[in-house]
Design an enzyme around this catalytic site. Structure first.
Site, short mmCIF file in Angstrom:
data_model
loop_
_atom_site.label_atom_id
_atom_site.label_comp_id
_atom_site.label_asym_id
_atom_site.label_seq_id
_atom_site.Cartn_x
_atom_site.Cartn_y
_atom_site.Cartn_z
N CYS A 135 -4.27 0.70 -2.51
CA CYS A 135 -4.10 -0.55 -1.76
C CYS A 135 -3.05 -1.45 -2.42
CB CYS A 135 -5.40 -1.33 -1.73
SG CYS A 135 -6.74 -0.56 -0.85
N GLU A 185 0.41 5.22 0.67
CA GLU A 185 -0.51 6.25 1.18
C GLU A 185 -0.08 7.63 0.71
OE1 GLU A 185 -0.98 5.57 5.41
OE2 GLU A 185 -2.11 3.73 5.00
N ASN A 213 0.84 -1.20 0.00
CA ASN A 213 0.00 0.00 0.00
C ASN A 213 0.87 1.24 0.00
OD1 ASN A 213 0.59 -0.90 2.68
ND2 ASN A 213 -1.06 0.32 3.53
N GLU A 216 -3.20 -4.55 -3.08
CA GLU A 216 -3.75 -5.48 -4.08
C GLU A 216 -3.74 -4.85 -5.47
OE1 GLU A 216 -4.96 -4.74 -1.15
OE2 GLU A 216 -5.93 -6.46 -0.21
N CYS A 254 -10.33 -5.07 0.25
CA CYS A 254 -11.48 -4.15 0.24
C CYS A 254 -12.32 -4.36 -1.02
CB CYS A 254 -11.00 -2.70 0.35
SG CYS A 254 -10.41 -2.01 -1.21
N CYS A 299 -10.81 -3.22 -4.46
CA CYS A 299 -9.80 -4.15 -4.98
C CYS A 299 -10.44 -5.42 -5.50
CB CYS A 299 -8.76 -4.46 -3.90
SG CYS A 299 -7.70 -3.04 -3.54
N1 THU Z 1 -5.35 -1.37 2.43
C1 THU Z 1 -4.81 -2.24 1.53
O1 THU Z 1 -3.67 -2.09 1.11
N2 THU Z 1 -5.60 -3.27 1.09
C2 THU Z 1 -6.88 -3.48 1.49
O2 THU Z 1 -7.54 -4.37 0.98
C3 THU Z 1 -7.49 -2.61 2.49
C4 THU Z 1 -6.68 -1.48 2.96
C5 THU Z 1 -4.53 -0.25 2.90
C6 THU Z 1 -5.00 1.11 2.47
C7 THU Z 1 -4.44 1.99 3.56
O3 THU Z 1 -3.10 2.31 3.23
C8 THU Z 1 -4.42 1.09 4.80
O4 THU Z 1 -4.51 -0.23 4.32
C9 THU Z 1 -5.54 1.35 5.77
O5 THU Z 1 -6.77 1.38 5.15
#
Ligand code: THU
Length: 129
Positions: free
Chosen positions: A56, A47, A45, A58, A87, A90
């Protein structure tokens, strides 16, 4: 049952998680995507201070793979604290390329059990054109 190949995929996702840029949430996620070619593509991920721009792990793995010319996928490993499942956004991205994808979800804190899903279960009645 998790095969030796799947174990290796989880290990790669665990390693990819080390690159996560999770400055705001502190929630680090690593992924490893096995393409039908046998190649593995990683994601983490990423940010942003403008929170909504976060991507994300994925989707990063899928976009890396698609950029390399891949279109067919076998399995995706996802590693995070507490073994979070992907999520909804994704799931829809995965369904575009791999509606029958196997999704392996592991906890970063434990070597133990791995949850396995088929994308069909995670996203029934996906949107498609
Ligand atoms: N996140 C992912 O990388 N994958 C997911 O399926 C859900 C959330 C990340 C996004 C963000 O950087 C952190 O997790 C918190 O939401």
């Amino acid at each position: 049952m998790v095969s030796p190949t799947e174990r290796r995929l989880i290990a790669e996702a665990r390693d990819a998680r080390r690159s996560a840029y999770a400055r705001y949430s502190k929630f680090r996620v690593g992924t490893a995507l096995l393409a039908a070619s046998g190649r593995v593509y990683r994601g983490c991920n990423v940010e942003n201070a403008s929170y909504g721009l976060t991507v994300c792990a994925e989707r990063v793995a899928f976009f890396n793979a698609v950029t390399a010319g891949e279109r067919h996928f076998v399995a995706l490993a996802v590693v995070s604290d507490g073994a979070a499942t992907p999520c909804g956004a994704c799931r829809q991205v995965m369904a575009e390329f791999a509606p029958e994808l196997k999704v392996l979800v592991a906890d970063a804190r434990r070597r133990g059990p791995v949850k396995t899903f088929l994308l069909n279960e995670l996203l029934p009645s996906r949107f498609s054109l």
